[in-house]
Design a protein around this motif. Structure first.
Motif, PDB file in Angstrom:
ATOM      1  N   VAL A   7       0.837  -1.201   0.000  1.00 23.56           N
ATOM      2  CA  VAL A   7       0.000   0.000   0.000  1.00 23.56           C
ATOM      3  C   VAL A   7       0.874   1.254   0.000  1.00 23.56           C
ATOM      4  O   VAL A   7       0.670   2.170  -0.802  1.00 23.56           O
ATOM      5  CB  VAL A   7      -0.967   0.005   1.209  1.00 23.56           C
ATOM      6  N   VAL A   8       1.870   1.285   0.866  1.00 27.19           N
ATOM      7  CA  VAL A   8       2.751   2.453   0.954  1.00 27.19           C
ATOM      8  C   VAL A   8       3.507   2.654  -0.354  1.00 27.19           C
ATOM      9  O   VAL A   8       3.605   3.786  -0.860  1.00 27.19           O
ATOM     10  CB  VAL A   8       3.711   2.332   2.161  1.00 27.19           C
ATOM     11  N   LYS A   9       4.009   1.586  -0.932  1.00 23.76           N
ATOM     12  CA  LYS A   9       4.726   1.675  -2.205  1.00 23.76           C
ATOM     13  C   LYS A   9       3.820   2.250  -3.292  1.00 23.76           C
ATOM     14  O   LYS A   9       4.242   3.094  -4.087  1.00 23.76           O
ATOM     15  CB  LYS A   9       5.217   0.282  -2.611  1.00 23.76           C
ATOM     16  N   THR A  10       2.574   1.822  -3.324  1.00 23.86           N
ATOM     17  CA  THR A  10       1.611   2.313  -4.315  1.00 23.86           C
ATOM     18  C   THR A  10       1.304   3.787  -4.106  1.00 23.86           C
ATOM     19  O   THR A  10       1.258   4.568  -5.068  1.00 23.86           O
ATOM     20  CB  THR A  10       0.315   1.474  -4.250  1.00 23.86           C
ATOM     21  N   VAL A  11       1.123   4.193  -2.863  1.00 22.33           N
ATOM     22  CA  VAL A  11       0.830   5.596  -2.571  1.00 22.33           C
ATOM     23  C   VAL A  11       2.043   6.468  -2.896  1.00 22.33           C
ATOM     24  O   VAL A  11       1.905   7.563  -3.456  1.00 22.33           O
ATOM     25  CB  VAL A  11       0.362   5.786  -1.105  1.00 22.33           C
ATOM     26  N   LYS A  12       3.241   5.986  -2.584  1.00 25.41           N
ATOM     27  CA  LYS A  12       4.459   6.734  -2.917  1.00 25.41           C
ATOM     28  C   LYS A  12       4.599   6.906  -4.431  1.00 25.41           C
ATOM     29  O   LYS A  12       4.975   7.978  -4.911  1.00 25.41           O
ATOM     30  CB  LYS A  12       5.683   6.036  -2.342  1.00 25.41           C
ATOM     31  N   ALA A  13       4.292   5.866  -5.186  1.00 25.95           N
ATOM     32  CA  ALA A  13       4.363   5.954  -6.651  1.00 25.95           C
ATOM     33  C   ALA A  13       3.358   6.979  -7.169  1.00 25.95           C
ATOM     34  O   ALA A  13       3.670   7.769  -8.069  1.00 25.95           O
ATOM     35  CB  ALA A  13       4.112   4.588  -7.275  1.00 25.95           C
ATOM     36  N   TYR A  14       2.162   6.989  -6.593  1.00 24.86           N
ATOM     37  CA  TYR A  14       1.133   7.979  -6.963  1.00 24.86           C
ATOM     38  C   TYR A  14       1.634   9.389  -6.654  1.00 24.86           C
ATOM     39  O   TYR A  14       1.481  10.302  -7.471  1.00 24.86           O
ATOM     40  CB  TYR A  14      -0.150   7.667  -6.195  1.00 24.86           C
ATOM     41  N   GLN A  15       2.247   9.563  -5.499  1.00 25.51           N
ATOM     42  CA  GLN A  15       2.788  10.857  -5.094  1.00 25.51           C
ATOM     43  C   GLN A  15       3.848  11.330  -6.083  1.00 25.51           C
ATOM     44  O   GLN A  15       3.835  12.484  -6.516  1.00 25.51           O
ATOM     45  CB  GLN A  15       3.382  10.775  -3.686  1.00 25.51           C
ATOM     46  N   GLU A  16       4.755  10.445  -6.443  1.00 24.19           N
ATOM     47  CA  GLU A  16       5.824  10.808  -7.384  1.00 24.19           C
ATOM     48  C   GLU A  16       5.271  11.112  -8.773  1.00 24.19           C
ATOM     49  O   GLU A  16       5.693  12.072  -9.416  1.00 24.19           O
ATOM     50  CB  GLU A  16       6.849   9.677  -7.459  1.00 24.19           C
ATOM     51  N   THR A  21       3.811  17.188  -2.985  1.00 25.33           N
ATOM     52  CA  THR A  21       4.639  17.278  -1.785  1.00 25.33           C
ATOM     53  C   THR A  21       4.022  16.364  -0.722  1.00 25.33           C
ATOM     54  O   THR A  21       2.861  15.947  -0.846  1.00 25.33           O
ATOM     55  CB  THR A  21       4.678  18.712  -1.237  1.00 25.33           C
ATOM     56  N   ASP A  22       4.790  16.084   0.318  1.00 29.36           N
ATOM     57  CA  ASP A  22       4.242  15.296   1.424  1.00 29.36           C
ATOM     58  C   ASP A  22       3.026  15.988   2.023  1.00 29.36           C
ATOM     59  O   ASP A  22       2.029  15.339   2.348  1.00 29.36           O
ATOM     60  CB  ASP A  22       5.299  15.078   2.510  1.00 29.36           C
ATOM     61  N   SER A  23       3.095  17.304   2.147  1.00 32.69           N
ATOM     62  CA  SER A  23       1.976  18.052   2.723  1.00 32.69           C
ATOM     63  C   SER A  23       0.728  17.948   1.860  1.00 32.69           C
ATOM     64  O   SER A  23      -0.381  17.756   2.373  1.00 32.69           O
ATOM     65  CB  SER A  23       2.347  19.526   2.901  1.00 32.69           C
ATOM     66  N   LYS A  24       0.888  18.074   0.545  1.00 28.13           N
ATOM     67  CA  LYS A  24      -0.262  18.009  -0.363  1.00 28.13           C
ATOM     68  C   LYS A  24      -0.870  16.612  -0.354  1.00 28.13           C
ATOM     69  O   LYS A  24      -2.099  16.463  -0.300  1.00 28.13           O
ATOM     70  CB  LYS A  24       0.158  18.412  -1.788  1.00 28.13           C
ATOM     71  N   LEU A  29      -5.180  12.830   1.518  1.00 31.54           N
ATOM     72  CA  LEU A  29      -5.521  11.629   2.271  1.00 31.54           C
ATOM     73  C   LEU A  29      -6.296  11.936   3.549  1.00 31.54           C
ATOM     74  O   LEU A  29      -6.833  11.023   4.185  1.00 31.54           O
ATOM     75  CB  LEU A  29      -4.255  10.841   2.617  1.00 31.54           C
ATOM     76  N   GLY A  30      -6.305  13.188   3.959  1.00 30.86           N
ATOM     77  CA  GLY A  30      -7.011  13.567   5.181  1.00 30.86           C
ATOM     78  C   GLY A  30      -6.239  13.263   6.450  1.00 30.86           C
ATOM     79  O   GLY A  30      -6.825  13.069   7.515  1.00 30.86           O
ATOM     80  N   ILE A  31      -4.911  13.208   6.335  1.00 31.96           N
ATOM     81  CA  ILE A  31      -4.056  12.980   7.500  1.00 31.96           C
ATOM     82  C   ILE A  31      -3.033  14.112   7.572  1.00 31.96           C
ATOM     83  O   ILE A  31      -2.887  14.874   6.621  1.00 31.96           O
ATOM     84  CB  ILE A  31      -3.339  11.609   7.436  1.00 31.96           C
ATOM     85  N   ASP A  32      -2.334  14.210   8.682  1.00 27.23           N
ATOM     86  CA  ASP A  32      -1.316  15.263   8.760  1.00 27.23           C
ATOM     87  C   ASP A  32      -0.004  14.781   8.147  1.00 27.23           C
ATOM     88  O   ASP A  32       0.222  13.580   7.969  1.00 27.23           O
ATOM     89  CB  ASP A  32      -1.129  15.781  10.187  1.00 27.23           C
ATOM     90  N   ARG A  33       0.850  15.735   7.808  1.00 26.53           N
ATOM     91  CA  ARG A  33       2.104  15.428   7.125  1.00 26.53           C
ATOM     92  C   ARG A  33       2.986  14.509   7.958  1.00 26.53           C
ATOM     93  O   ARG A  33       3.627  13.590   7.432  1.00 26.53           O
ATOM     94  CB  ARG A  33       2.856  16.722   6.777  1.00 26.53           C
TER      95      ARG A  33
END
Length: 87
Positions: A7-16, A21-24, A29-33
């Protein structure tokens, strides 16, 4: 690879891919940075709030759905074998 790592790998790929940014990404996602930072580095397991956030992002939701419903789970193209012609 564990489900959380997938899951984390998939979300990181989406982010890239989207150059978030981590903040965006955390905002989407509705969580804090800081929570995203701990989840991203696998220091914290994703929780319900994180998964609800994924559910609000169709591209992420579909990507993970395809992975977790695939017969191969990471060994193929990520698509369910029922979608492929027999042979």
């Amino acid at each position: 690879m564990s489900n959380n790592e997938t899951v984390v790998k998939t979300v990181k790929a989406y982010q890239e891919l989207h150059k978030f940014t981590d903040s965006k990404l955390a905002e989407l996602l509705g969580i804090d940075r800081a929570s995203w930072s701990r989840i991203r580095s696998l220091k914290r397991n994703p929780g319900a709030k994180f998964f609800r956030g994924i559910g609000k992002i169709p591209e992420l939701r579909m990507s993970l759905y395809q992975y977790f419903t695939s017969d191969e789970k990471g060994e193929g193209d990520g698509h369910n074998s029922q979608d492929r012609p027999a042979g």
